[in-house]
Design a protein around this motif. Structure first.
Motif, PDB file in Angstrom:
ATOM      1  N   ASP A 101      13.566  10.448   0.771  1.00 41.96           N
ATOM      2  CA  ASP A 101      14.843   9.864   0.335  1.00 41.96           C
ATOM      3  C   ASP A 101      14.647   8.951  -0.866  1.00 41.96           C
ATOM      4  O   ASP A 101      15.499   8.907  -1.766  1.00 41.96           O
ATOM      5  N   GLN A 102      13.544   8.209  -0.903  1.00 37.49           N
ATOM      6  CA  GLN A 102      13.291   7.320  -2.034  1.00 37.49           C
ATOM      7  C   GLN A 102      13.055   8.120  -3.310  1.00 37.49           C
ATOM      8  O   GLN A 102      13.543   7.749  -4.375  1.00 37.49           O
ATOM      9  N   VAL A 103      12.296   9.201  -3.214  1.00 42.56           N
ATOM     10  CA  VAL A 103      12.064  10.041  -4.384  1.00 42.56           C
ATOM     11  C   VAL A 103      13.375  10.644  -4.871  1.00 42.56           C
ATOM     12  O   VAL A 103      13.676  10.646  -6.069  1.00 42.56           O
ATOM     13  N   ALA A 104      14.184  11.141  -3.929  1.00 46.00           N
ATOM     14  CA  ALA A 104      15.471  11.728  -4.307  1.00 46.00           C
ATOM     15  C   ALA A 104      16.404  10.686  -4.912  1.00 46.00           C
ATOM     16  O   ALA A 104      17.115  10.966  -5.887  1.00 46.00           O
ATOM     17  N   TYR A 136      12.979   6.324 -17.757  1.00 45.90           N
ATOM     18  CA  TYR A 136      12.305   7.072 -16.691  1.00 45.90           C
ATOM     19  C   TYR A 136      11.399   6.202 -15.824  1.00 45.90           C
ATOM     20  O   TYR A 136      10.946   6.641 -14.773  1.00 45.90           O
ATOM     21  N   GLY A 137      11.114   4.999 -16.238  1.00 49.91           N
ATOM     22  CA  GLY A 137      10.362   4.086 -15.393  1.00 49.91           C
ATOM     23  C   GLY A 137       8.871   4.320 -15.393  1.00 49.91           C
ATOM     24  O   GLY A 137       8.309   5.008 -16.244  1.00 49.91           O
ATOM     25  N   HIS A 138       8.203   3.744 -14.424  1.00 49.34           N
ATOM     26  CA  HIS A 138       6.746   3.739 -14.314  1.00 49.34           C
ATOM     27  C   HIS A 138       6.235   5.173 -14.193  1.00 49.34           C
ATOM     28  O   HIS A 138       6.626   5.907 -13.280  1.00 49.34           O
ATOM     29  N   PRO A 139       5.328   5.600 -15.090  1.00 47.80           N
ATOM     30  CA  PRO A 139       4.885   6.996 -15.050  1.00 47.80           C
ATOM     31  C   PRO A 139       3.975   7.337 -13.882  1.00 47.80           C
ATOM     32  O   PRO A 139       3.717   8.517 -13.625  1.00 47.80           O
ATOM     33  N   PHE A 140       3.476   6.333 -13.166  1.00 45.49           N
ATOM     34  CA  PHE A 140       2.604   6.575 -12.012  1.00 45.49           C
ATOM     35  C   PHE A 140       3.198   5.947 -10.756  1.00 45.49           C
ATOM     36  O   PHE A 140       2.506   5.291  -9.984  1.00 45.49           O
ATOM     37  N   HIS A 141       4.473   6.170 -10.548  1.00 45.24           N
ATOM     38  CA  HIS A 141       5.161   5.690  -9.347  1.00 45.24           C
ATOM     39  C   HIS A 141       6.010   6.829  -8.797  1.00 45.24           C
ATOM     40  O   HIS A 141       6.687   7.516  -9.570  1.00 45.24           O
ATOM     41  N   ILE A 250      13.343  -3.067  -5.945  1.00 42.84           N
ATOM     42  CA  ILE A 250      13.207  -2.356  -7.211  1.00 42.84           C
ATOM     43  C   ILE A 250      11.735  -1.968  -7.319  1.00 42.84           C
ATOM     44  O   ILE A 250      10.869  -2.837  -7.287  1.00 42.84           O
ATOM     45  N   THR A 251      11.455  -0.682  -7.414  1.00 40.44           N
ATOM     46  CA  THR A 251      10.115  -0.111  -7.242  1.00 40.44           C
ATOM     47  C   THR A 251       9.541  -0.604  -5.920  1.00 40.44           C
ATOM     48  O   THR A 251      10.054  -0.253  -4.868  1.00 40.44           O
ATOM     49  N   ASN A 252       8.507  -1.468  -5.942  1.00 41.35           N
ATOM     50  CA  ASN A 252       7.827  -1.820  -4.694  1.00 41.35           C
ATOM     51  C   ASN A 252       8.302  -3.110  -4.047  1.00 41.35           C
ATOM     52  O   ASN A 252       7.908  -3.403  -2.923  1.00 41.35           O
ATOM     53  N   CYS A 253       9.113  -3.909  -4.730  1.00 41.47           N
ATOM     54  CA  CYS A 253       9.363  -5.282  -4.275  1.00 41.47           C
ATOM     55  C   CYS A 253      10.840  -5.608  -4.189  1.00 41.47           C
ATOM     56  O   CYS A 253      11.644  -5.146  -5.001  1.00 41.47           O
ATOM     57  N   GLY A 489       0.444   5.231  -2.497  1.00 41.88           N
ATOM     58  CA  GLY A 489      -0.083   4.760  -1.219  1.00 41.88           C
ATOM     59  C   GLY A 489       0.732   3.626  -0.632  1.00 41.88           C
ATOM     60  O   GLY A 489       1.007   3.604   0.574  1.00 41.88           O
ATOM     61  N   VAL A 490       1.125   2.675  -1.465  1.00 45.67           N
ATOM     62  CA  VAL A 490       1.868   1.534  -0.935  1.00 45.67           C
ATOM     63  C   VAL A 490       3.277   1.931  -0.519  1.00 45.67           C
ATOM     64  O   VAL A 490       3.818   1.428   0.462  1.00 45.67           O
ATOM     65  N   ARG A 491       3.879   2.902  -1.211  1.00 44.98           N
ATOM     66  CA  ARG A 491       5.190   3.371  -0.805  1.00 44.98           C
ATOM     67  C   ARG A 491       5.092   4.220   0.468  1.00 44.98           C
ATOM     68  O   ARG A 491       5.939   4.149   1.344  1.00 44.98           O
ATOM     69  N   TRP A 492       4.043   5.032   0.558  1.00 49.23           N
ATOM     70  CA  TRP A 492       3.862   5.836   1.766  1.00 49.23           C
ATOM     71  C   TRP A 492       3.649   4.942   2.986  1.00 49.23           C
ATOM     72  O   TRP A 492       4.168   5.208   4.072  1.00 49.23           O
ATOM     73  N   ALA A 493       2.894   3.869   2.800  1.00 46.70           N
ATOM     74  CA  ALA A 493       2.620   2.945   3.905  1.00 46.70           C
ATOM     75  C   ALA A 493       3.787   2.009   4.187  1.00 46.70           C
ATOM     76  O   ALA A 493       3.757   1.268   5.171  1.00 46.70           O
ATOM     77  N   ARG A 494       4.798   2.028   3.307  1.00 49.28           N
ATOM     78  CA  ARG A 494       5.950   1.120   3.438  1.00 49.28           C
ATOM     79  C   ARG A 494       5.474  -0.330   3.515  1.00 49.28           C
ATOM     80  O   ARG A 494       5.969  -1.130   4.303  1.00 49.28           O
TER      81      ARG A 494
END
Length: 510
Positions: A101-104, A136-141, A250-253, A489-494
């Motif tokens: 859902d976050q990717v979408a 497009y934001g962070h290219p490695f997120h 927003i992104t991770n925080c 990894g940090v998004r997968w681990a929530r």
């Protein structure tokens, strides 16, 4: 994809989202397991049970040229974001109901931004235009544009938004402030016994504070423009930036000014002033943006943090006459270096050298990623100054500074141990920042890319000699792997962003 095209928003959003997720897979999923192979002109990788391929350039920046593909039934077929999400979920063998859902949501946000941007008028201010260029934001997120809450589009920097802040009146006996916040008092008029407190209208919708005798609503105030972080805005009439809290992810925080960060910004502004003066004497291109004060309402921690606003100097005030500040993140999209070697040498000298010297000579950890550095360009387009900002990410190396007298929580938030600090410097400066700028300058020219890194190595080696060859810098120049932040990894681990780990990648300085 790295341009700012605004046609076919859904197709461009799919392309950007797929590319960012595939980069994460190369770096965090397949790479650490040895499941990435060069097969010129392609890069091959395996995710779950599927072989994938892409044409790449730009070194570790992993810029893609042409379609991203999967091998199925002996034939190469176009890869989609949904397919790659499924492969990631299968490969990581865990359960995260939020991930897809976050990717979408990020992909939908990019499409919405592109549609709104097509109808918007860009700002005349070139610095502000650069702040609003990161479509497009962070290219490695994996989900760089996923944003919590509703109604975010009207406050989005990428859509060239403008909006008035909401002015509140805080009764003086419940006022919380430190440092110099005089810029806030010029934004309107408060009744006798009250002080002005500008608020972000989105945050007010989220907080819905109870108004009464202690906190009153004074109506709309000056018009501001959001910068790349979304929550920090530029108030041109006051010539300052305002860093608000936003209780959204927003992104991770979740982007909230904790009470100890409010106090810490003022403390760091005081402590860093003589240090930056000394650094600027040796590296004259160095500039920074102090955060001299904050204001809020002492009405409990929730409102103290939620309504807290930090005053930050404008980059125009930091740059010399004739020098135009440009966000480094925008230069990573289009560097426009007419003389690449000279441009890059000036860039590395301005950006990298003071960061490294601040760490070793002064025990100061800057966070010089692409959104925290503004590059002042002269009339010829050459990098003439580097402006460092955002004291939230700036830390002091433990044991190098006397923090007696500070509240323990403020002191804790201001410090990193030496190893953590150096890892953060190397990631932000080399992986997040210089790798992307080098890719933008070199384009498809691999020989030029290698030449750029030789120049960077020579400049850093000269500084290392001046500093007495400190061991971490010597190891870096000898080719020690670079730490790349594991955003997937940090998004997968929530997990919280502060818990994010790093994966090793090849060092282009070797």
């Amino acid at each position: 994809m790295h341009g700012l095209a605004i046609d076919a928003p859904s197709a461009l959003a799919e392309e950007a989202t797929l590319a960012a997720l595939l980069r994460c897979c190369v770096r965090e999923v397949a790479g650490p397991r040895g499941l990435v192979w060069p097969a010129p002109p392609y890069l091959l990788l395996r995710v779950a049970d599927r072989l994938l391929r892409a044409r790449t350039y730009g070194g570790a920046a992993l810029r893609f040229d042409g379609p991203l593909e999967r091998l199925q039934d002996g034939a190469w077929r176009p890869l989609t974001t949904d397919e790659l999400v499924g492969l990631v979920e299968a490969d990581l063998q865990g359960h995260n109901a939020e991930f897809a859902d976050q990717v979408a949501a990020s992909k939908e946000a990019v499409a919405a931004i592109l549609r709104a941007r097509a109808a918007a008028e860009p700002p005349a201010d070139p610095w502000l235009a650069s702040e609003q260029a990161l479509v497009y934001g962070h290219p490695f997120h994996p989900s760089p544009k996923a944003r919590g809450g509703d109604g975010w589009l009207r406050y989005a920097p990428e859509t060239h938004a403008e909006f008035p802040v909401q002015l509140l009146g805080v009764r003086e006996d419940v006022l919380a402030e430190e440092g110099d916040v005089s810029a806030l008092d010029g934004m309107g008029r408060a009744p006798d016994g009250y002080r002005l407190l500008p608020a972000h209208p989105w945050q007010l919708d989220l907080l819905r504070p109870a108004f009464g005798a202690e906190l009153i609503d004074l109506g709309p105030g000056p018009v501001v423009s959001p910068t790349s972080s979304v929550r920090t805005v530029y108030a041109p009439d006051s010539a300052v930036c305002l860093k608000f809290s936003l209780n959204v992810r927003i992104t991770n925080c979740v982007r909230k000014n904790a009470w100890y960060e409010l106090a810490g910004a003022v403390e760091l502004s005081s402590r860093l002033k003589p240090i930056f003066a000394e650094i600027s004497a040796k590296h004259p291109a160095t500039r920074w943006l102090p955060e001299p004060g904050y204001r809020s309402a002492a009405l409990g921690t929730h409102l103290h943090e939620g309504l807290g606003v930090i005053v930050r100097q404008s980059p125009w005030a930091a740059c010399a006459p004739g020098v135009t500040p440009v966000l480094a993140g925008a230069l990573a999209l289009d560097a426009q270096a007419r003389e690449p070697l000279a441009w890059w040498s000036a860039y590395v000298s301005a950006v990298a050298l003071p960061v490294v010297e601040l760490y070793f000579a002064h025990g100061v950890v800057l966070e010089p990623h692409l959104q925290n550095v503004l590059v002042g360009q002269d009339a010829a387009g050459l990098p003439a100054q580097a402006v460092f900002r955002d004291l939230e990410g700036t830390k002091l190396v433990a044991g190098r500074h006397d923090l007696d007298g500070l509240h323990p929580e403020v002191a804790r938030a201001l410090t990193y141990d030496a190893e953590r600090g150096w890892t953060r410097v190397v990631y932000c400066l080399l992986v997040n920042h210089l790798t992307e700028i080098a890719a933008a300058v070199a384009g498809h020219d691999g020989g030029l890319l290698r030449a750029l890194w030789r120049i960077a190595r020579d400049l850093l080696a000269k500084l290392a000699a001046d500093l007495g060859w400190p061991l971490p810098l010597s190891d870096l120049l000898a080719g020690a792997p670079l730490p790349a932040k594991a955003n997937l990894g940090v998004r997968w681990a929530r997990a919280a962003d502060r818990t994010a780990g790093y994966v090793p990648i090849a060092n282009p300085l070797a």
